[in-house]
Design a protein around this motif. Structure first.
Motif, PDB file in Angstrom:
ATOM      1  N   GLY A 127       0.813  -1.210   0.000  1.00  0.00           N
ATOM      2  CA  GLY A 127       0.000   0.000   0.000  1.00  0.00           C
ATOM      3  C   GLY A 127       0.847   1.260   0.000  1.00  0.00           C
ATOM      4  O   GLY A 127       1.895   1.321  -0.649  1.00  0.00           O
ATOM      5  N   ILE A 128       0.381   2.272   0.719  1.00  0.00           N
ATOM      6  CA  ILE A 128       1.075   3.556   0.779  1.00  0.00           C
ATOM      7  C   ILE A 128       1.093   4.073   2.215  1.00  0.00           C
ATOM      8  O   ILE A 128       0.310   3.634   3.070  1.00  0.00           O
ATOM      9  CB  ILE A 128       0.406   4.622  -0.112  1.00  0.00           C
ATOM     10  N   ILE A 129       1.986   5.006   2.463  1.00  0.00           N
ATOM     11  CA  ILE A 129       1.988   5.788   3.702  1.00  0.00           C
ATOM     12  C   ILE A 129       1.468   7.171   3.329  1.00  0.00           C
ATOM     13  O   ILE A 129       2.048   7.850   2.477  1.00  0.00           O
ATOM     14  CB  ILE A 129       3.398   5.892   4.320  1.00  0.00           C
ATOM     15  N   PHE A 130       0.381   7.588   3.961  1.00  0.00           N
ATOM     16  CA  PHE A 130      -0.314   8.833   3.587  1.00  0.00           C
ATOM     17  C   PHE A 130      -0.066   9.924   4.625  1.00  0.00           C
ATOM     18  O   PHE A 130      -0.110   9.680   5.832  1.00  0.00           O
ATOM     19  CB  PHE A 130      -1.810   8.566   3.476  1.00  0.00           C
ATOM     20  N   ASN A 131       0.169  11.147   4.123  1.00  0.00           N
ATOM     21  CA  ASN A 131       0.327  12.325   4.974  1.00  0.00           C
ATOM     22  C   ASN A 131      -0.422  13.498   4.368  1.00  0.00           C
ATOM     23  O   ASN A 131      -0.559  13.594   3.144  1.00  0.00           O
ATOM     24  CB  ASN A 131       1.808  12.709   5.125  1.00  0.00           C
ATOM     25  N   GLY A 132      -0.886  14.397   5.198  1.00  0.00           N
ATOM     26  CA  GLY A 132      -1.489  15.621   4.686  1.00  0.00           C
ATOM     27  C   GLY A 132      -2.438  16.279   5.661  1.00  0.00           C
ATOM     28  O   GLY A 132      -3.023  15.614   6.524  1.00  0.00           O
ATOM     29  N   ASP A 133      -2.553  17.583   5.540  1.00  0.00           N
ATOM     30  CA  ASP A 133      -3.610  18.336   6.210  1.00  0.00           C
ATOM     31  C   ASP A 133      -4.722  18.501   5.184  1.00  0.00           C
ATOM     32  O   ASP A 133      -4.655  19.345   4.300  1.00  0.00           O
ATOM     33  CB  ASP A 133      -3.102  19.704   6.677  1.00  0.00           C
ATOM     34  N   MET A 134      -5.748  17.679   5.297  1.00  0.00           N
ATOM     35  CA  MET A 134      -6.798  17.568   4.288  1.00  0.00           C
ATOM     36  C   MET A 134      -7.988  18.435   4.693  1.00  0.00           C
ATOM     37  O   MET A 134      -8.716  18.118   5.638  1.00  0.00           O
ATOM     38  CB  MET A 134      -7.201  16.113   4.106  1.00  0.00           C
ATOM     39  N   LYS A 135      -8.185  19.522   3.964  1.00  0.00           N
ATOM     40  CA  LYS A 135      -9.175  20.533   4.334  1.00  0.00           C
ATOM     41  C   LYS A 135     -10.564  20.205   3.785  1.00  0.00           C
ATOM     42  O   LYS A 135     -10.737  19.297   2.995  1.00  0.00           O
ATOM     43  CB  LYS A 135      -8.727  21.912   3.841  1.00  0.00           C
ATOM     44  N   TRP A 136     -11.531  20.983   4.236  1.00  0.00           N
ATOM     45  CA  TRP A 136     -12.899  20.952   3.700  1.00  0.00           C
ATOM     46  C   TRP A 136     -13.598  19.604   3.922  1.00  0.00           C
ATOM     47  O   TRP A 136     -14.279  19.098   3.042  1.00  0.00           O
ATOM     48  CB  TRP A 136     -12.921  21.301   2.206  1.00  0.00           C
ATOM     49  N   SER A 137     -13.440  19.040   5.117  1.00  0.00           N
ATOM     50  CA  SER A 137     -14.051  17.737   5.399  1.00  0.00           C
ATOM     51  C   SER A 137     -15.343  17.933   6.193  1.00  0.00           C
ATOM     52  O   SER A 137     -15.376  17.810   7.426  1.00  0.00           O
ATOM     53  CB  SER A 137     -13.071  16.833   6.152  1.00  0.00           C
ATOM     54  N   SER A 138     -16.412  18.226   5.480  1.00  0.00           N
ATOM     55  CA  SER A 138     -17.705  18.523   6.108  1.00  0.00           C
ATOM     56  C   SER A 138     -18.241  17.318   6.881  1.00  0.00           C
ATOM     57  O   SER A 138     -18.181  16.190   6.402  1.00  0.00           O
ATOM     58  CB  SER A 138     -18.725  18.937   5.045  1.00  0.00           C
ATOM     59  N   GLY A 139     -18.766  17.592   8.066  1.00  0.00           N
ATOM     60  CA  GLY A 139     -19.380  16.542   8.872  1.00  0.00           C
ATOM     61  C   GLY A 139     -18.404  15.577   9.509  1.00  0.00           C
ATOM     62  O   GLY A 139     -18.814  14.530  10.027  1.00  0.00           O
ATOM     63  N   CYS A 140     -17.107  15.909   9.502  1.00  0.00           N
ATOM     64  CA  CYS A 140     -16.097  14.955   9.970  1.00  0.00           C
ATOM     65  C   CYS A 140     -16.265  14.592  11.444  1.00  0.00           C
ATOM     66  O   CYS A 140     -15.855  13.503  11.864  1.00  0.00           O
ATOM     67  CB  CYS A 140     -14.690  15.483   9.695  1.00  0.00           C
ATOM     68  N   ASP A 141     -16.862  15.476  12.243  1.00  0.00           N
ATOM     69  CA  ASP A 141     -17.063  15.167  13.665  1.00  0.00           C
ATOM     70  C   ASP A 141     -17.972  13.967  13.870  1.00  0.00           C
ATOM     71  O   ASP A 141     -17.952  13.355  14.947  1.00  0.00           O
ATOM     72  CB  ASP A 141     -17.669  16.384  14.381  1.00  0.00           C
ATOM     73  N   HIS A 142     -18.763  13.637  12.870  1.00  0.00           N
ATOM     74  CA  HIS A 142     -19.742  12.560  13.007  1.00  0.00           C
ATOM     75  C   HIS A 142     -19.402  11.344  12.145  1.00  0.00           C
ATOM     76  O   HIS A 142     -20.234  10.449  11.985  1.00  0.00           O
ATOM     77  CB  HIS A 142     -21.131  13.089  12.644  1.00  0.00           C
ATOM     78  N   ALA A 143     -18.202  11.312  11.594  1.00  0.00           N
ATOM     79  CA  ALA A 143     -17.804  10.234  10.690  1.00  0.00           C
ATOM     80  C   ALA A 143     -16.820   9.285  11.371  1.00  0.00           C
ATOM     81  O   ALA A 143     -16.065   9.679  12.268  1.00  0.00           O
ATOM     82  CB  ALA A 143     -17.182  10.812   9.427  1.00  0.00           C
ATOM     83  N   GLN A 144     -16.824   8.058  10.906  1.00  0.00           N
ATOM     84  CA  GLN A 144     -15.899   7.049  11.413  1.00  0.00           C
ATOM     85  C   GLN A 144     -14.775   6.749  10.415  1.00  0.00           C
ATOM     86  O   GLN A 144     -13.812   6.067  10.752  1.00  0.00           O
ATOM     87  CB  GLN A 144     -16.660   5.756  11.717  1.00  0.00           C
ATOM     88  N   TRP A 145     -14.914   7.291   9.207  1.00  0.00           N
ATOM     89  CA  TRP A 145     -13.931   7.099   8.147  1.00  0.00           C
ATOM     90  C   TRP A 145     -13.779   8.391   7.359  1.00  0.00           C
ATOM     91  O   TRP A 145     -14.631   9.293   7.466  1.00  0.00           O
ATOM     92  CB  TRP A 145     -14.366   5.977   7.192  1.00  0.00           C
ATOM     93  N   ALA A 146     -12.730   8.469   6.559  1.00  0.00           N
ATOM     94  CA  ALA A 146     -12.528   9.618   5.673  1.00  0.00           C
ATOM     95  C   ALA A 146     -12.030   9.145   4.313  1.00  0.00           C
ATOM     96  O   ALA A 146     -11.205   8.227   4.228  1.00  0.00           O
ATOM     97  CB  ALA A 146     -11.524  10.593   6.281  1.00  0.00           C
ATOM     98  N   ILE A 147     -12.560   9.772   3.256  1.00  0.00           N
ATOM     99  CA  ILE A 147     -12.094   9.530   1.890  1.00  0.00           C
ATOM    100  C   ILE A 147     -11.226  10.720   1.498  1.00  0.00           C
ATOM    101  O   ILE A 147     -11.698  11.865   1.509  1.00  0.00           O
ATOM    102  CB  ILE A 147     -13.275   9.402   0.911  1.00  0.00           C
ATOM    103  N   VAL A 148      -9.969  10.468   1.152  1.00  0.00           N
ATOM    104  CA  VAL A 148      -9.041  11.566   0.866  1.00  0.00           C
ATOM    105  C   VAL A 148      -8.413  11.363  -0.507  1.00  0.00           C
ATOM    106  O   VAL A 148      -8.250  10.238  -0.991  1.00  0.00           O
ATOM    107  CB  VAL A 148      -7.946  11.670   1.951  1.00  0.00           C
ATOM    108  N   GLY A 149      -8.068  12.479  -1.148  1.00  0.00           N
ATOM    109  CA  GLY A 149      -7.561  12.441  -2.506  1.00  0.00           C
ATOM    110  C   GLY A 149      -6.059  12.631  -2.602  1.00  0.00           C
ATOM    111  O   GLY A 149      -5.455  13.327  -1.782  1.00  0.00           O
ATOM    112  N   PHE A 150      -5.455  12.015  -3.622  1.00  0.00           N
ATOM    113  CA  PHE A 150      -4.033  12.202  -3.894  1.00  0.00           C
ATOM    114  C   PHE A 150      -3.732  11.791  -5.329  1.00  0.00           C
ATOM    115  O   PHE A 150      -4.543  11.119  -5.978  1.00  0.00           O
ATOM    116  CB  PHE A 150      -3.165  11.409  -2.906  1.00  0.00           C
TER     117      PHE A 150
END
Length: 389
Positions: A127-150
């Motif tokens: 796989g990969i090792i991922f790093n970043g400050d990923m902005k504009w994540s609406s509703g993140c306080d109520h999520a258990q996962w995140a989809i991020v782009g690269f």
């Protein structure tokens, strides 16, 4: 013909309570937990969840109507929750292994996102090792996962736009959402440091647009998963603009019906300017709804037939939504400009609707300067401009 929509009928039962929390959402700068619980109670989060995990797999027109109604109550809540819902459609295009990780033990699990390809990565075994400050994540306080782009290097020497799915244990939330509109959407930054992402949690965006992703064909009887991810992901933006515009029309009529001129005592409701603004705004909002409903129905027809849209159709779908947002903003502006100075006060609903409707048109997907170029080039028979999203 109008489809039956049982989920919308259930949603309407909780909208008054959600509307009463609109100011609280802005104060908290995130969706109140009770709003999330109300929406989960009626099952809105299951709209695009695969039936295999207890979801409803409703059509896009049904979903659009639900989000428009929710936006009329609290657009911040609609913005965040719409995205939490549509991400389920996107996750259903990932391998079954990931879907089981997300939903097998918790079918109520949701994902926020930060899909602009700004993440950094290093290749590693498996796989990969991922790093970043990923902005504009609406509703993140109520999520258990995140989809991020690269952007990931490929064997051809170019880069593939990819998505990685990361559990909440692998990121922290930076409470940095201080905005003029959508104040309650909780659109914060995800701070991700050295997170290992295995290959089964990674997919190419292009594959998700063309029926080539690892999850393709997992649900052969589905009427929604044989469809490109992006129109579903973006469907809420226009629906929210529509919902706010429809609500503004009601607020404008209520305020104007009882308004008198401060210095003359003249009643405003029967004045020709007020009548003209009401009439034109009514037509414009009805036109926006009709245009969106037609577009959503085309989405549904393609998905039900397991038929992917061609470039020409995709260009229209993308830009139709942006034009509908433009019409809604114009209608809201027309009414707000004449609703009276009292409605600029922060405790008035009209000013919140005005701010939030404009925010619906500020997203990269609904930027009409971009969309007008996309559809113009398509109509003129020119090749797409790769600099336009």
């Amino acid at each position: 013909m109008k489809r039956q929509n049982p989920l919308l009928e259930e949603l309407k039962k909780v909208l008054p309570e959600i509307a009463s929390n609109a100011d609280k959402a802005e104060d908290l700068r995130k969706v109140p937990t009770e709003n999330i619980e109300l929406l989960q109670k009626v099952g809105l989060h299951k709209a695009f969840l695969p039936k295999a995990y207890g979801g409803y797999e409703i059509s896009l027109p049904e979903f659009g109507d639900c989000i428009a109604a929710l936006a009329g109550a609290c657009c911040s809540t609609a913005w965040a929750f719409s995205l939490l819902c549509t991400h389920n459609h996107q996750i259903a295009m990932f391998p079954k292994q990931l879907q089981d990780e997300v939903w097998k033990d918790n079918p109520d699990a949701m994902a926020s996102s930060s899909i602009a390809p700004f993440g950094k990565y290093e290749e590693t075994e498996g796989g990969i090792i991922f790093n970043g400050d990923m902005k504009w994540s609406s509703g993140c306080d109520h999520a258990q996962w995140a989809i991020v782009g690269f952007l990931r290097n490929n064997a051809e020497g170019t880069k593939d736009y990819c998505f990685a799915v990361i559990p909440e244990s692998d990121y922290t939330i930076d409470d940095d959402w201080y905005a003029m509109a959508m104040k309650g959407s909780g659109t914060k930054t995800l701070q991700i440091k050295d997170a290992f992402v295995p290959e089964h949690r990674i997919q190419k965006a292009k594959d998700m647009m063309e029926g080539k992703s690892a999850g393709y064909g997992l649900y052969p009887d589905s009427k929604i998963f044989y469809a490109p991810y992006r129109p579903y992901f973006a469907s809420g933006f226009a629906a929210m603009a529509l919902g706010t515009a429809e609500r503004m029309l009601e607020v404008y009529k209520e305020v104007t019906a009882n308004r008198v001129r401060a210095y003359t005592g003249a009643k405003v409701n029967a004045a020709i300017p007020a009548i003209l603004r009401t009439g034109e705004s009514t037509h414009q909002i009805l036109a926006a709804r009709a245009f969106l409903e037609k577009t959503w129905e085309e989405h549904a027809e393609h998905a039900e037939a397991h038929r992917y849209p061609d470039r020409h159709t995709l260009a229209h779908w993308r830009t139709n939504q942006a034009y509908a947002v433009k019409m809604c903003i114009e209608a809201v502006d027309r009414m707000f400009n004449a609703i009276g100075a009292n409605n600029w006060l922060l405790d008035k609903e009209a000013q919140r609707i005005f701010r939030d409707c404009h925010m619906c048109g500020a997203h990269a997907y609904t930027d009409y300067d971009v969309c007008a170029q996309i559809i113009g080039r398509e109509v003129m028979g020119l090749e797409p401009d790769p600099t336009l999203l």
